[in-house]
Write an enzyme that holds these catalytic residues in place. Structure first.
Site, mmCIF file in Angstrom:
data_model
loop_
_atom_site.group_PDB
_atom_site.id
_atom_site.type_symbol
_atom_site.label_atom_id
_atom_site.label_comp_id
_atom_site.label_asym_id
_atom_site.label_seq_id
_atom_site.Cartn_x
_atom_site.Cartn_y
_atom_site.Cartn_z
ATOM 1 N N ARG A 50 0.888 -1.171 0.000
ATOM 2 C CA ARG A 50 0.000 0.000 0.000
ATOM 3 C C ARG A 50 0.918 1.210 0.000
ATOM 4 N NH1 ARG A 50 -5.445 1.343 1.571
ATOM 5 N NH2 ARG A 50 -5.576 3.370 2.607
ATOM 6 N N HIS A 55 -6.889 1.323 -6.997
ATOM 7 C CA HIS A 55 -7.217 0.643 -5.745
ATOM 8 C C HIS A 55 -8.076 -0.595 -6.068
ATOM 9 C CE1 HIS A 55 -7.754 -0.145 -1.649
ATOM 10 N NE2 HIS A 55 -8.429 0.911 -1.240
ATOM 11 N N GLN A 105 -10.325 -2.528 -3.283
ATOM 12 C CA GLN A 105 -11.584 -1.914 -2.875
ATOM 13 C C GLN A 105 -12.690 -2.206 -3.879
ATOM 14 O OE1 GLN A 105 -12.321 -0.004 0.055
ATOM 15 N NE2 GLN A 105 -14.385 -0.424 -0.726
ATOM 16 N N ASP A 115 -15.949 9.672 -2.941
ATOM 17 C CA ASP A 115 -14.766 9.492 -2.105
ATOM 18 C C ASP A 115 -14.399 10.860 -1.551
ATOM 19 O OD1 ASP A 115 -12.591 8.368 -0.853
ATOM 20 O OD2 ASP A 115 -11.463 7.934 -2.680
ATOM 21 N N ARG A 169 -14.481 -6.111 2.330
ATOM 22 C CA ARG A 169 -13.048 -6.085 2.072
ATOM 23 C C ARG A 169 -12.422 -7.389 2.557
ATOM 24 N NH1 ARG A 169 -10.039 -1.468 1.296
ATOM 25 N NH2 ARG A 169 -8.364 -2.990 1.024
#
Length: 299
Positions: free
Chosen positions: A101, A128, A131, A216, A284
């Site tokens: 990450r 990402h 996600q 977001d 997740r």
């Protein structure tokens, strides 16, 4: 044989993407113990802070009978300037998989090129994918296959937005992106997606009739110095009840979290009946377990 990695969603075929979603749902409801990764170790390297990414991979490895090692920049020579190539060569000789990450997308690409084991992109400034696996699992659970549906992305053309572009191409849904001038996703991605993606400036146009509305934060990690500038630029891009009323009657709302209530989304929408953010966050874990199974067991 070179290991298989997940650097972007395009490392999956459309069929594999759907298979991962189905498998994640199966794993979510599995009652009996299942430990396909017993004695396996995942190295988790973080340059960016995390809640959901760390928990999902660490808990997933434990539930699968394996272990996960958390490494921050303070814990490795990578944080002191060791070449990425050298870190990849060393780390991949000691673990069975690596999740990174990080900031620069090139870091994950370079690490994967020199790694002996599968590498997973846990987040970069460009993409990402982990996600999106959870987002799509959540949509499939609540509404079925997303093919032919319409998704409205409201806000910054950031790494999440750009991964939604990949998902639109793979799962065959229409993506409308509403963002202010200067904050659009990469033009090459828009061109790649063709008629599956429409770039707009008015959030109302994007949300009208949409089956899923997503947003977001306006300032992602590393953009804190731009917060005031971005708050001004994104005025009018909040997902509130008025905007959600333009969407389809059965529309869902998603946000990858953390959320800033009163900025990119109103508290009324975030906590409202159309919001599935807590399922999205929980998923997740299950989608990452499906990914770990694919890369560390079947690879």
């Amino acid at each position: 044989m070179k290991p298989r990695h997940l650097i972007t969603l395009l490392d999956l075929s459309s069929e594999e993407f759907r298979a991962l979603i189905r498998r994640a749902i199966e794993l979510k409801h599995m009652k009996s113990p299942y430990e396909p990764l017993r004695n396996k170790v995942l190295g988790m390297m973080f340059e960016k802070s995390s809640t959901r990414t760390r928990l999902s991979f660490e808990v997933g490895m434990v539930q699968f009978g394996g272990a996960a090692i958390f490494l921050s920049p303070r814990d490795t020579q990578l944080g002191r300037g060791e070449p990425i190539e050298d870190s990849a060569r060393v780390v991949s000789r000691m673990v069975d998989g690596v999740m990174l990450r990080t900031h620069a997308h090139e870091t994950v690409e370079t690490f994967a090129a020199y790694s002996r084991v599968p590498v997973i992109n846990g987040l970069t400034d460009r993409f990402h994918p982990c996600q999106l696996l959870a987002d799509m699992q959540t949509y499939f659970e609540h509404r079925g296959d997303i093919a032919g549906k319409t998704v409205a992305w409201i806000g910054d053309g950031n790494n999440m937005c750009q991964t939604y572009i990949h998902a639109a191409g793979l799962l065959d849904f229409k993506l409308r992106i509403a963002c202010p001038a200067g904050y659009e996703p990469e033009s090459a991605l828009i061109e790649w997606a063709g008629d599956r993606v429409e770039l707009l400036s008015d959030p109302s146009d994007a949300a009208r009739g949409a089956d899923l509305v997503v947003t977001d934060v306006w300032a992602s990690m590393g953009q804190e110095s731009e917060q005031a500038q971005r708050r001004n630029a994104f005025q009018g891009y909040q997902v509130d009840s008025t905007l959600m009323e333009l969407a389809a009657s059965e529309a869902l709302f998603m946000h990858c979290l953390p959320a800033h209530r009163g900025e990119e989304v109103s508290a009324e929408v975030l906590e409202g009946p159309q919001s599935v953010i807590w399922d999205e966050a929980e998923n997740r874990l299950h989608s990452q377990k499906a990914l770990l199974e694919l890369l560390l067991v079947k690879n």
